[in-house]
Design a protein around this motif. Structure first.
Motif, mmCIF file in Angstrom:
data_model
loop_
_atom_site.group_PDB
_atom_site.id
_atom_site.type_symbol
_atom_site.label_atom_id
_atom_site.label_comp_id
_atom_site.label_asym_id
_atom_site.label_seq_id
_atom_site.Cartn_x
_atom_site.Cartn_y
_atom_site.Cartn_z
ATOM 1 N N LEU A 62 0.817 -1.206 0.000
ATOM 2 C CA LEU A 62 0.000 0.000 0.000
ATOM 3 C C LEU A 62 0.858 1.267 0.000
ATOM 4 N N ASN A 103 -1.862 13.278 0.034
ATOM 5 C CA ASN A 103 -2.692 12.131 0.328
ATOM 6 C C ASN A 103 -3.726 12.577 1.355
ATOM 7 N N LEU A 160 -7.815 7.107 2.631
ATOM 8 C CA LEU A 160 -8.270 5.913 1.921
ATOM 9 C C LEU A 160 -9.709 5.622 2.311
ATOM 10 N N ASN A 161 -10.507 5.228 1.338
ATOM 11 C CA ASN A 161 -11.885 4.846 1.629
ATOM 12 C C ASN A 161 -12.016 3.346 1.852
ATOM 13 N N VAL A 202 -9.603 -0.531 1.395
ATOM 14 C CA VAL A 202 -8.395 -1.256 0.997
ATOM 15 C C VAL A 202 -8.639 -2.744 1.186
ATOM 16 N N THR A 239 -10.744 11.031 -6.260
ATOM 17 C CA THR A 239 -10.875 9.683 -5.725
ATOM 18 C C THR A 239 -10.442 8.734 -6.838
ATOM 19 N N ASN A 280 -7.045 2.248 -7.125
ATOM 20 C CA ASN A 280 -5.724 1.749 -7.484
ATOM 21 C C ASN A 280 -5.748 0.226 -7.468
ATOM 22 N N ALA A 339 -7.140 -0.513 -3.733
ATOM 23 C CA ALA A 339 -7.276 0.541 -2.727
ATOM 24 C C ALA A 339 -7.903 1.782 -3.354
ATOM 25 N N GLU A 340 -8.947 2.283 -2.710
ATOM 26 C CA GLU A 340 -9.570 3.534 -3.146
ATOM 27 C C GLU A 340 -8.925 4.659 -2.346
ATOM 28 N N SER A 341 -8.174 5.497 -3.031
ATOM 29 C CA SER A 341 -7.459 6.574 -2.351
ATOM 30 C C SER A 341 -8.043 7.928 -2.736
#
Length: 149
Positions: free
Chosen positions: A63, A87, A90-91, A93, A124, A127, A141-143
């Motif tokens: 990550l 950054n 994160l929503n 992972v 948003t 990844n 992962a939603e970042s």
């Protein structure tokens, strides 16, 4: 891309990084930095008898590549006029597939949202961290990033 073009790219892949090697030395350095010295990460002999057959990278090591290696090798969207990107969090992972020592990873970034803020754009991005030669990704992962203009 220009900030005014982001809306046209929602739901689309907007970046693809280069392949990044995950060496045992990198895994050891992460273990030393975080204090997570579980045998599956740092003890090749014991890990060989474990469920993965070798040492594996920490999920959080995988990550963490989003914040550095992938950003620096094309794995994040480039926004024209950006002064700084931070950054924001994160929503969601999920660590899907273990990353064996010696594997190579890359990030595939898909833009999910682009919202204006006061002096910034909030992006948003989903990844998908792929493992070379594997069918399933290492991580999804939603970042959330803030791009200051």
């Amino acid at each position: 891309m220009r900030p005014d073009e982001l809306g046209a790219h929602l739901g689309q892949e907007v970046a693809l990084s280069q392949w990044i090697p995950v060496t045992q030395e990198r895994i050891q350095a992460f273990a030393d930095a975080t204090g997570d010295h579980q045998f599956i990460h740092v003890d090749a002999e014991q890990a060989a008898r474990g469920p993965f057959g070798t040492t594996i990278a920490h999920g959080f090591l995988t990550l963490s590549l989003l914040a550095g290696e992938f950003m620096n090798t094309g794995g994040a969207p480039h926004i024209e006029g950006a002064r700084m990107v931070v950054n924001y969090g994160l929503n969601r992972v999920r660590f899907i597939t273990p990353v064996r020592a010696g594997a190579r990873l890359r990030n595939r970034a898909t833009l999910q949202a682009a919202e204006p803020g006061e002096g910034y754009l909030q992006l948003t991005v989903v990844n998908t961290i792929e493992i070379e030669g594997e069918a399933r990704p290492a991580c999804i992962a939603e970042s959330v990033f803030r791009v200051f203009l």
